[in-house]
Design a protein around this motif. Structure first.
Motif, PDB file in Angstrom:
ATOM      1  N   VAL A  59      41.143  44.585  39.215  1.00 49.38           N
ATOM      2  CA  VAL A  59      41.329  45.171  40.548  1.00 49.38           C
ATOM      3  C   VAL A  59      41.082  44.134  41.645  1.00 49.38           C
ATOM      4  N   ILE A  60      40.038  43.336  41.523  1.00 53.81           N
ATOM      5  CA  ILE A  60      39.789  42.337  42.562  1.00 53.81           C
ATOM      6  C   ILE A  60      40.886  41.283  42.562  1.00 53.81           C
ATOM      7  N   SER A  61      41.434  40.975  41.384  1.00 51.91           N
ATOM      8  CA  SER A  61      42.548  40.032  41.305  1.00 51.91           C
ATOM      9  C   SER A  61      43.775  40.589  42.014  1.00 51.91           C
ATOM     10  N   ALA A  62      44.073  41.869  41.754  1.00 52.58           N
ATOM     11  CA  ALA A  62      45.217  42.506  42.405  1.00 52.58           C
ATOM     12  C   ALA A  62      45.006  42.609  43.909  1.00 52.58           C
ATOM     13  N   PRO A 104      49.905  44.716  53.006  1.00 43.71           N
ATOM     14  CA  PRO A 104      48.678  45.395  53.437  1.00 43.71           C
ATOM     15  C   PRO A 104      48.450  46.736  52.762  1.00 43.71           C
ATOM     16  N   ASP A 105      49.533  47.465  52.438  1.00 43.88           N
ATOM     17  CA  ASP A 105      49.374  48.783  51.827  1.00 43.88           C
ATOM     18  C   ASP A 105      48.765  48.676  50.430  1.00 43.88           C
ATOM     19  N   ALA A 106      49.286  47.733  49.636  1.00 50.05           N
ATOM     20  CA  ALA A 106      48.718  47.546  48.291  1.00 50.05           C
ATOM     21  C   ALA A 106      47.284  47.049  48.382  1.00 50.05           C
ATOM     22  N   ALA A 107      47.023  46.133  49.321  1.00 53.53           N
ATOM     23  CA  ALA A 107      45.666  45.605  49.475  1.00 53.53           C
ATOM     24  C   ALA A 107      44.696  46.716  49.868  1.00 53.53           C
ATOM     25  N   LEU A 108      45.114  47.612  50.758  1.00 53.38           N
ATOM     26  CA  LEU A 108      44.266  48.736  51.165  1.00 53.38           C
ATOM     27  C   LEU A 108      44.028  49.696  50.002  1.00 53.38           C
ATOM     28  N   HIS A 109      45.024  49.876  49.146  1.00 47.64           N
ATOM     29  CA  HIS A 109      44.841  50.728  47.964  1.00 47.64           C
ATOM     30  C   HIS A 109      43.733  50.179  47.083  1.00 47.64           C
ATOM     31  N   TYR A 110      43.789  48.888  46.809  1.00 43.26           N
ATOM     32  CA  TYR A 110      42.766  48.301  45.936  1.00 43.26           C
ATOM     33  C   TYR A 110      41.399  48.276  46.621  1.00 43.26           C
ATOM     34  N   LEU A 111      41.384  48.093  47.939  1.00 43.25           N
ATOM     35  CA  LEU A 111      40.119  48.161  48.672  1.00 43.25           C
ATOM     36  C   LEU A 111      39.512  49.552  48.522  1.00 43.25           C
ATOM     37  N   ALA A 112      40.324  50.590  48.753  1.00 43.58           N
ATOM     38  CA  ALA A 112      39.835  51.967  48.632  1.00 43.58           C
ATOM     39  C   ALA A 112      39.381  52.260  47.209  1.00 43.58           C
ATOM     40  N   ARG A 113      40.100  51.728  46.251  1.00 41.56           N
ATOM     41  CA  ARG A 113      39.762  51.951  44.840  1.00 41.56           C
ATOM     42  C   ARG A 113      38.378  51.367  44.517  1.00 41.56           C
ATOM     43  N   MET A 114      38.112  50.188  45.039  1.00 39.47           N
ATOM     44  CA  MET A 114      36.813  49.571  44.788  1.00 39.47           C
ATOM     45  C   MET A 114      35.695  50.320  45.500  1.00 39.47           C
ATOM     46  N   ILE A 115      35.935  50.716  46.742  1.00 37.21           N
ATOM     47  CA  ILE A 115      34.904  51.424  47.498  1.00 37.21           C
ATOM     48  C   ILE A 115      34.589  52.767  46.849  1.00 37.21           C
ATOM     49  N   GLU A 116      35.635  53.511  46.480  1.00 33.80           N
ATOM     50  CA  GLU A 116      35.432  54.828  45.878  1.00 33.80           C
ATOM     51  C   GLU A 116      34.733  54.731  44.523  1.00 33.80           C
ATOM     52  N   ALA A 117      34.929  53.608  43.844  1.00 35.30           N
ATOM     53  CA  ALA A 117      34.297  53.418  42.537  1.00 35.30           C
ATOM     54  C   ALA A 117      32.859  52.920  42.652  1.00 35.30           C
TER      55      ALA A 117
END
Length: 439
Positions: free
Chosen positions: A257-260, A270-283
Protein backbone atom coordinates in the motif's frame (compact mmCIF):
# COMPACT_ATOMS: atom_id res chain seq x y z
CA UNK A 1 -26.83 1.18 59.44
CA UNK A 2 -29.63 0.97 56.87
CA UNK A 3 -28.59 4.32 55.44
CA UNK A 4 -25.07 2.98 55.00
CA UNK A 5 -26.34 -0.13 53.25
CA UNK A 6 -28.51 1.98 50.95
CA UNK A 7 -25.52 4.21 50.18
CA UNK A 8 -23.36 1.19 49.34
CA UNK A 9 -26.10 -0.30 47.17
CA UNK A 10 -26.49 3.01 45.35
CA UNK A 11 -22.76 3.31 44.77
CA UNK A 12 -22.64 -0.28 43.47
CA UNK A 13 -25.54 0.40 41.10
CA UNK A 14 -23.82 3.53 39.86
CA UNK A 15 -20.58 1.61 39.22
CA UNK A 16 -22.56 -0.91 37.21
CA UNK A 17 -23.77 1.88 34.90
CA UNK A 18 -20.34 3.36 34.33
CA UNK A 19 -18.71 2.84 30.91
CA UNK A 20 -16.21 0.01 30.67
CA UNK A 21 -13.38 2.51 30.13
CA UNK A 22 -14.23 4.20 33.45
CA UNK A 23 -14.59 0.93 35.37
CA UNK A 24 -11.22 -0.29 34.08
CA UNK A 25 -9.34 2.89 34.93
CA UNK A 26 -6.06 1.87 36.66
CA UNK A 27 -5.91 2.35 40.41
CA UNK A 28 -2.13 2.30 40.81
CA UNK A 29 0.86 3.32 38.73
CA UNK A 30 1.71 -0.35 38.20
CA UNK A 31 -1.67 -0.92 36.50
CA UNK A 32 -1.10 1.82 33.92
CA UNK A 33 -0.52 0.47 30.41
CA UNK A 34 2.44 1.87 28.50
CA UNK A 35 4.22 5.13 29.40
CA UNK A 36 7.13 3.21 30.91
CA UNK A 37 9.40 6.20 30.29
CA UNK A 38 7.30 8.05 32.89
CA UNK A 39 6.68 5.19 35.30
CA UNK A 40 10.02 3.43 35.59
CA UNK A 41 11.81 3.28 38.93
CA UNK A 42 13.40 6.61 39.76
CA UNK A 43 11.40 8.56 37.18
CA UNK A 44 10.27 12.08 38.21
CA UNK A 45 6.58 11.10 38.33
CA UNK A 46 7.15 8.02 40.47
CA UNK A 47 9.42 9.96 42.82
CA UNK A 48 6.83 12.70 43.19
CA UNK A 49 4.20 10.10 44.09
CA UNK A 50 6.38 8.04 46.42
CA UNK A 51 7.72 11.11 48.22
CA UNK A 52 4.21 12.60 48.42
CA UNK A 53 5.65 15.97 47.41
CA UNK A 54 3.66 19.02 46.26
CA UNK A 55 3.66 19.16 42.49
CA UNK A 56 2.57 20.97 39.38
CA UNK A 57 2.45 18.89 36.22
CA UNK A 58 1.39 19.15 32.61
CA UNK A 59 0.51 15.88 30.89
CA UNK A 60 0.78 16.26 27.12
CA UNK A 61 -0.26 13.49 24.77
CA UNK A 62 -2.85 12.17 22.30
CA UNK A 63 -6.35 11.17 23.47
CA UNK A 64 -6.63 7.88 25.32
CA UNK A 65 -3.01 7.71 26.47
CA UNK A 66 -3.89 7.96 30.17
CA UNK A 67 -3.70 11.63 31.16
CA UNK A 68 -6.84 11.58 33.32
CA UNK A 69 -5.91 8.15 34.60
CA UNK A 70 -2.48 9.29 35.78
CA UNK A 71 -3.99 12.28 37.55
CA UNK A 72 -6.47 10.05 39.36
CA UNK A 73 -3.78 7.53 40.31
CA UNK A 74 -1.53 10.28 41.65
CA UNK A 75 -4.43 11.55 43.76
CA UNK A 76 -5.05 8.11 45.27
CA UNK A 77 -1.38 7.37 45.82
CA UNK A 78 -0.80 10.65 47.64
CA UNK A 79 -4.09 10.75 49.60
CA UNK A 80 -5.03 14.12 48.16
CA UNK A 81 -8.61 15.23 47.59
CA UNK A 82 -9.19 14.99 43.83
CA UNK A 83 -11.05 17.86 42.15
CA UNK A 84 -11.54 17.77 38.38
CA UNK A 85 -12.45 20.73 36.17
CA UNK A 86 -13.01 20.70 32.44
CA UNK A 87 -11.64 23.71 30.60
CA UNK A 88 -14.55 23.33 28.17
CA UNK A 89 -17.13 24.37 30.78
CA UNK A 90 -15.25 25.90 33.74
CA UNK A 91 -14.51 29.60 34.07
CA UNK A 92 -12.35 31.83 36.26
CA UNK A 93 -15.04 31.80 38.95
CA UNK A 94 -14.92 27.99 39.14
CA UNK A 95 -11.14 27.96 39.34
CA UNK A 96 -11.06 30.51 42.15
CA UNK A 97 -13.81 28.65 44.06
CA UNK A 98 -11.76 25.44 44.01
CA UNK A 99 -8.61 27.29 45.11
CA UNK A 100 -10.43 29.09 47.95
CA UNK A 101 -11.92 25.80 49.16
CA UNK A 102 -8.49 24.13 49.01
CA UNK A 103 -6.93 26.92 51.09
CA UNK A 104 -9.71 26.67 53.65
CA UNK A 105 -9.35 22.90 53.99
CA UNK A 106 -5.59 23.18 54.29
CA UNK A 107 -5.95 25.78 57.01
CA UNK A 108 -8.55 23.78 58.95
CA UNK A 109 -7.06 20.30 59.02
CA UNK A 110 -4.08 20.25 56.68
CA UNK A 111 -6.04 18.42 53.95
CA UNK A 112 -4.39 18.81 50.56
CA UNK A 113 -6.12 19.09 47.19
CA UNK A 114 -5.12 17.91 43.73
CA UNK A 115 -6.71 20.07 41.03
CA UNK A 116 -6.93 18.37 37.66
CA UNK A 117 -7.86 20.52 34.65
CA UNK A 118 -8.69 18.53 31.53
CA UNK A 119 -8.06 20.15 28.13
CA UNK A 120 -6.26 22.99 29.86
CA UNK A 121 -5.23 24.39 26.46
CA UNK A 122 -8.84 25.60 26.11
CA UNK A 123 -8.40 27.97 29.05
CA UNK A 124 -7.92 31.60 28.08
CA UNK A 125 -4.86 33.52 29.27
CA UNK A 126 -6.96 35.07 32.03
CA UNK A 127 -8.15 31.67 33.22
CA UNK A 128 -4.63 30.28 33.21
CA UNK A 129 -3.35 33.33 35.08
CA UNK A 130 -5.95 32.61 37.79
CA UNK A 131 -4.08 29.37 38.52
CA UNK A 132 -0.72 31.04 39.08
CA UNK A 133 -1.08 32.03 42.77
CA UNK A 134 -2.26 28.53 43.72
CA UNK A 135 0.62 26.90 41.84
CA UNK A 136 3.17 29.43 43.10
CA UNK A 137 2.12 29.06 46.75
CA UNK A 138 1.28 25.35 46.46
CA UNK A 139 -2.23 25.80 47.78
CA UNK A 140 -3.10 22.95 45.41
CA UNK A 141 -1.16 20.33 43.54
CA UNK A 142 -2.00 21.08 39.92
CA UNK A 143 -2.16 18.71 36.96
CA UNK A 144 -3.17 19.98 33.54
CA UNK A 145 -3.92 17.66 30.64
CA UNK A 146 -3.61 18.76 27.04
CA UNK A 147 -3.58 17.22 23.58
CA UNK A 148 -1.95 20.34 22.13
CA UNK A 149 1.64 21.48 22.40
CA UNK A 150 1.76 23.37 25.72
CA UNK A 151 4.57 25.60 24.46
CA UNK A 152 1.96 27.14 22.14
CA UNK A 153 -1.18 26.84 24.27
CA UNK A 154 -0.07 27.47 27.88
CA UNK A 155 1.13 30.79 29.30
CA UNK A 156 4.86 30.82 30.02
CA UNK A 157 4.66 31.64 33.78
CA UNK A 158 2.44 28.63 34.42
CA UNK A 159 4.50 26.31 32.23
CA UNK A 160 7.79 27.41 33.81
CA UNK A 161 6.47 26.48 37.28
CA UNK A 162 5.43 23.01 36.18
CA UNK A 163 7.00 19.74 35.14
CA UNK A 164 6.08 18.78 31.57
CA UNK A 165 5.53 15.06 30.96
CA UNK A 166 4.89 13.77 27.45
CA UNK A 167 2.68 10.71 27.03
CA UNK A 168 3.06 8.47 24.00
CA UNK A 169 0.45 6.67 21.94
CA UNK A 170 0.10 3.09 23.14
CA UNK A 171 1.68 0.39 21.02
CA UNK A 172 -0.50 -2.45 19.71
CA UNK A 173 0.68 -4.78 22.47
CA UNK A 174 -0.33 -2.19 25.06
CA UNK A 175 -3.85 -2.00 23.63
CA UNK A 176 -4.06 -5.82 23.59
CA UNK A 177 -3.11 -5.96 27.27
CA UNK A 178 -5.81 -3.39 28.08
CA UNK A 179 -8.40 -5.49 26.21
CA UNK A 180 -7.26 -8.71 27.88
CA UNK A 181 -7.54 -7.13 31.32
CA UNK A 182 -11.01 -5.78 30.58
CA UNK A 183 -12.25 -9.20 29.41
CA UNK A 184 -11.26 -10.99 32.62
CA UNK A 185 -11.20 -8.40 35.42
CA UNK A 186 -14.05 -8.29 37.95
CA UNK A 187 -14.48 -4.60 37.25
CA UNK A 188 -14.84 -5.35 33.56
CA UNK A 189 -16.49 -8.21 31.69
CA UNK A 190 -15.65 -10.85 34.31
CA UNK A 191 -14.74 -13.56 31.81
CA UNK A 192 -18.19 -13.61 30.19
CA UNK A 193 -16.72 -12.94 26.74
CA UNK A 194 -13.72 -13.88 24.65
CA UNK A 195 -12.35 -11.85 21.75
CA UNK A 196 -11.49 -13.64 18.52
CA UNK A 197 -8.08 -12.99 17.00
CA UNK A 198 -9.46 -11.16 13.95
CA UNK A 199 -11.85 -9.19 16.14
CA UNK A 200 -9.03 -8.21 18.46
CA UNK A 201 -6.90 -7.08 15.52
CA UNK A 202 -9.79 -4.97 14.21
CA UNK A 203 -10.32 -3.28 17.59
CA UNK A 204 -6.58 -2.62 17.92
CA UNK A 205 -6.44 -1.04 14.46
CA UNK A 206 -9.51 1.09 15.07
CA UNK A 207 -8.22 2.22 18.46
CA UNK A 208 -5.13 3.80 16.93
CA UNK A 209 -3.25 3.69 20.24
CA UNK A 210 -6.21 5.09 22.22
CA UNK A 211 -6.99 2.78 25.17
CA UNK A 212 -10.28 4.50 25.97
CA UNK A 213 -11.49 4.07 22.39
CA UNK A 214 -10.48 0.40 22.42
CA UNK A 215 -12.55 -0.26 25.57
CA UNK A 216 -15.50 1.69 24.17
CA UNK A 217 -15.47 -0.43 21.00
CA UNK A 218 -15.14 -3.63 23.04
CA UNK A 219 -18.12 -2.69 25.18
CA UNK A 220 -20.20 -1.88 22.10
CA UNK A 221 -19.28 -5.23 20.55
CA UNK A 222 -20.55 -7.08 23.65
CA UNK A 223 -23.98 -5.55 23.07
CA UNK A 224 -24.01 -6.96 19.53
CA UNK A 225 -22.72 -10.36 20.65
CA UNK A 226 -25.43 -10.59 23.29
CA UNK A 227 -25.47 -14.02 24.90
CA UNK A 228 -22.75 -15.44 22.64
CA UNK A 229 -19.46 -15.90 24.46
CA UNK A 230 -17.10 -15.10 21.57
CA UNK A 231 -16.99 -11.62 20.07
CA UNK A 232 -16.33 -11.89 16.33
CA UNK A 233 -14.98 -9.42 13.82
CA UNK A 234 -18.52 -9.13 12.45
CA UNK A 235 -19.72 -8.05 15.91
CA UNK A 236 -17.08 -5.35 16.01
CA UNK A 237 -17.90 -4.16 12.48
CA UNK A 238 -21.59 -3.90 13.30
CA UNK A 239 -20.94 -2.21 16.66
CA UNK A 240 -18.73 0.58 15.33
CA UNK A 241 -20.04 0.67 11.75
CA UNK A 242 -16.55 0.29 10.36
CA UNK A 243 -15.54 -2.56 8.11
CA UNK A 244 -12.31 -4.32 8.94
CA UNK A 245 -9.55 -3.18 6.61
CA UNK A 246 -7.35 -6.13 5.74
CA UNK A 247 -4.03 -4.52 6.43
CA UNK A 248 -1.03 -5.84 8.29
CA UNK A 249 1.22 -3.01 9.41
CA UNK A 250 4.23 -5.31 9.50
CA UNK A 251 3.45 -7.50 6.47
CA UNK A 252 3.14 -7.39 2.69
CA UNK A 253 0.04 -5.19 2.69
CA UNK A 254 1.90 -2.47 4.56
CA UNK A 255 4.65 -2.37 1.94
CA UNK A 256 2.31 -2.84 -1.03
CA UNK A 257 0.00 0.00 0.00
CA UNK A 258 2.75 2.50 0.81
CA UNK A 259 4.45 1.59 -2.47
CA UNK A 260 1.23 2.20 -4.40
CA UNK A 261 0.71 5.43 -2.46
CA UNK A 262 4.13 6.81 -3.43
CA UNK A 263 3.86 5.68 -7.05
CA UNK A 264 0.42 7.28 -7.33
CA UNK A 265 1.81 10.64 -6.18
CA UNK A 266 4.79 10.21 -8.51
CA UNK A 267 2.38 9.36 -11.30
CA UNK A 268 0.40 12.58 -10.71
CA UNK A 269 -2.81 10.72 -9.80
CA UNK A 270 -4.26 12.51 -6.75
CA UNK A 271 -7.40 10.33 -6.60
CA UNK A 272 -5.45 7.07 -6.36
CA UNK A 273 -3.03 8.63 -3.88
CA UNK A 274 -5.94 9.80 -1.69
CA UNK A 275 -7.44 6.29 -1.81
CA UNK A 276 -4.26 4.75 -0.47
CA UNK A 277 -3.91 7.53 2.12
CA UNK A 278 -7.45 6.85 3.36
CA UNK A 279 -6.78 3.12 3.34
CA UNK A 280 -3.75 3.53 5.58
CA UNK A 281 -5.49 5.93 7.97
CA UNK A 282 -8.59 3.74 8.29
CA UNK A 283 -6.39 0.71 8.95
CA UNK A 284 -4.67 2.49 11.83
CA UNK A 285 -1.31 3.13 10.16
CA UNK A 286 0.93 5.48 12.12
CA UNK A 287 0.28 8.92 10.55
CA UNK A 288 3.86 9.95 11.33
CA UNK A 289 5.09 7.16 9.04
CA UNK A 290 2.82 8.43 6.25
CA UNK A 291 3.94 12.02 6.83
CA UNK A 292 7.62 11.03 6.63
CA UNK A 293 7.06 9.34 3.27
CA UNK A 294 5.31 12.45 1.93
CA UNK A 295 8.25 14.63 3.03
CA UNK A 296 10.73 12.32 1.31
CA UNK A 297 8.63 12.22 -1.87
CA UNK A 298 8.46 16.01 -1.98
CA UNK A 299 12.22 16.17 -2.60
CA UNK A 300 12.73 12.84 -4.33
CA UNK A 301 10.14 13.19 -7.08
CA UNK A 302 9.26 16.91 -7.16
CA UNK A 303 12.33 18.71 -5.89
CA UNK A 304 13.21 21.97 -7.59
CA UNK A 305 10.35 21.65 -10.08
CA UNK A 306 8.18 22.98 -7.22
CA UNK A 307 10.27 23.90 -4.15
CA UNK A 308 7.09 24.73 -2.19
CA UNK A 309 6.15 21.04 -2.19
CA UNK A 310 8.71 20.36 0.56
CA UNK A 311 7.33 23.22 2.64
CA UNK A 312 3.80 21.85 2.33
CA UNK A 313 4.94 18.32 3.21
CA UNK A 314 6.90 19.47 6.28
CA UNK A 315 3.93 21.57 7.41
CA UNK A 316 1.66 18.51 7.14
CA UNK A 317 4.14 16.46 9.18
CA UNK A 318 4.19 19.17 11.85
CA UNK A 319 0.38 19.21 11.87
CA UNK A 320 0.38 15.48 12.58
CA UNK A 321 2.56 16.09 15.65
CA UNK A 322 0.57 19.11 16.82
CA UNK A 323 -3.03 17.94 16.41
CA UNK A 324 -2.96 14.24 15.48
CA UNK A 325 -5.75 12.25 13.90
CA UNK A 326 -8.51 12.53 12.87
CA UNK A 327 -8.04 16.23 12.02
CA UNK A 328 -4.51 15.80 10.63
CA UNK A 329 -5.91 13.62 7.83
CA UNK A 330 -6.96 16.90 6.18
CA UNK A 331 -3.43 18.29 6.30
CA UNK A 332 -2.01 15.04 4.93
CA UNK A 333 -4.59 15.06 2.13
CA UNK A 334 -3.66 18.64 1.18
CA UNK A 335 0.00 17.70 0.96
CA UNK A 336 -0.80 14.60 -1.11
CA UNK A 337 -2.90 16.60 -3.59
CA UNK A 338 -0.25 19.34 -3.84
CA UNK A 339 2.54 16.87 -4.51
CA UNK A 340 0.52 14.72 -6.91
CA UNK A 341 -0.33 17.77 -9.04
CA UNK A 342 3.15 19.34 -8.85
CA UNK A 343 5.54 19.14 -11.81
CA UNK A 344 7.91 16.23 -11.31
CA UNK A 345 11.71 16.06 -11.25
CA UNK A 346 14.09 13.50 -9.79
CA UNK A 347 17.10 15.75 -10.39
CA UNK A 348 17.68 16.29 -6.66
CA UNK A 349 17.97 12.62 -5.70
CA UNK A 350 19.97 11.90 -8.86
CA UNK A 351 22.39 14.70 -7.94
CA UNK A 352 23.04 13.60 -4.35
CA UNK A 353 23.30 9.94 -5.36
CA UNK A 354 25.84 10.77 -8.06
CA UNK A 355 27.89 12.88 -5.64
CA UNK A 356 27.77 10.14 -3.00
CA UNK A 357 28.81 7.59 -5.63
CA UNK A 358 31.93 9.55 -6.43
CA UNK A 359 32.81 9.91 -2.74
CA UNK A 360 32.37 6.17 -2.14
CA UNK A 361 34.53 5.47 -5.19
CA UNK A 362 37.34 7.53 -3.69
CA UNK A 363 36.99 10.50 -6.03
CA UNK A 364 37.38 13.24 -3.44
CA UNK A 365 40.80 14.84 -3.32
CA UNK A 366 42.02 17.70 -1.13
CA UNK A 367 40.04 20.90 -0.73
CA UNK A 368 41.54 23.60 -3.06
CA UNK A 369 44.01 25.76 -1.13
CA UNK A 370 42.18 29.03 -1.80
CA UNK A 371 39.02 27.61 -0.12
CA UNK A 372 40.71 26.32 3.04
CA UNK A 373 40.30 28.01 6.41
CA UNK A 374 42.80 30.83 6.70
CA UNK A 375 41.77 32.23 10.09
CA UNK A 376 44.04 30.29 12.43
CA UNK A 377 47.67 31.14 13.16
CA UNK A 378 50.05 29.76 10.57
CA UNK A 379 47.36 29.19 7.92
CA UNK A 380 48.71 31.92 5.71
CA UNK A 381 52.17 30.33 5.74
CA UNK A 382 50.55 27.22 4.29
CA UNK A 383 48.88 29.19 1.53
CA UNK A 384 45.38 28.64 2.92
CA UNK A 385 42.89 31.16 1.56
CA UNK A 386 45.41 32.68 -0.83
CA UNK A 387 43.74 33.76 -4.06
CA UNK A 388 40.20 33.32 -2.74
CA UNK A 389 37.70 35.55 -4.55
CA UNK A 390 34.91 36.94 -2.38
CA UNK A 391 31.71 36.33 -4.33
CA UNK A 392 30.01 39.55 -3.23
CA UNK A 393 32.76 41.61 -4.82
CA UNK A 394 31.71 40.42 -8.30
CA UNK A 395 28.72 41.27 -10.50
CA UNK A 396 25.75 39.03 -9.74
CA UNK A 397 27.46 37.70 -6.61
CA UNK A 398 29.36 35.01 -8.53
CA UNK A 399 33.17 34.95 -8.82
CA UNK A 400 35.09 33.03 -11.50
CA UNK A 401 36.92 30.35 -9.52
CA UNK A 402 37.02 26.58 -8.91
CA UNK A 403 35.26 25.23 -5.82
CA UNK A 404 35.41 21.48 -6.34
CA UNK A 405 38.50 19.35 -5.69
CA UNK A 406 40.60 18.66 -8.77
CA UNK A 407 39.52 15.01 -8.70
CA UNK A 408 35.95 15.91 -9.64
CA UNK A 409 36.47 19.24 -11.40
CA UNK A 410 33.98 19.47 -14.24
CA UNK A 411 31.61 16.86 -12.80
CA UNK A 412 27.97 17.99 -13.04
CA UNK A 413 25.76 16.22 -10.50
CA UNK A 414 22.69 18.41 -10.66
CA UNK A 415 21.02 18.03 -14.05
CA UNK A 416 17.88 20.17 -13.90
CA UNK A 417 14.84 19.31 -15.97
CA UNK A 418 12.65 21.77 -17.85
CA UNK A 419 9.62 20.92 -15.70
CA UNK A 420 7.86 23.62 -13.71
CA UNK A 421 10.05 26.03 -11.76
CA UNK A 422 13.13 23.95 -12.54
CA UNK A 423 13.24 25.38 -16.06
CA UNK A 424 14.13 28.75 -14.51
CA UNK A 425 16.75 27.15 -12.25
CA UNK A 426 18.24 25.44 -15.30
CA UNK A 427 18.72 28.77 -17.04
CA UNK A 428 20.19 30.33 -13.89
CA UNK A 429 22.59 27.42 -13.47
CA UNK A 430 23.88 27.73 -17.03
CA UNK A 431 24.65 31.40 -16.51
CA UNK A 432 26.42 30.67 -13.18
CA UNK A 433 28.52 27.91 -14.75
CA UNK A 434 29.62 30.30 -17.48
CA UNK A 435 30.87 32.77 -14.86
CA UNK A 436 32.55 30.09 -12.72
CA UNK A 437 34.46 28.83 -15.74
CA UNK A 438 35.51 32.40 -16.51
CA UNK A 439 33.46 32.49 -19.66
Amino acid sequence: MSETLFDEAGAEAQRGQEPLAVRMRPRTLDEVAGQQHLLSEGSPLRRLVEDDAPMSLFLWGPPGTGKTTLASVVSRATNRRFVELSAVSAGVKDVRAVIDDARRRMGMNGARTLLFVDEVHRFSKTQQDALLPAVENRWVSFIGATTENPFFSVVSPLLSRSLLLTLETLEDDGIRSVLAEALTDERGLKGRYTLGEDAEGHVVRLAGGDARRALTYLEAATLVAGSRAEITVDDVERAVDRHAVRYDRSGDQHYDVISAFIKSMRGSDPDAALHYLARMIEAGEDPRFVARRIVVHASEDVGMADPSALQVAVAAAQAVELIGLPEARINLAQAVIHIALAPKSNAVISAIDAAAGDVRAGRAGPVPAHLRDGHYKGAADLGHGEGYRYAHDYPGGVAPQQHAPDAIAGREYYQPTTHGAERRYSEVLERIKGVLRGG
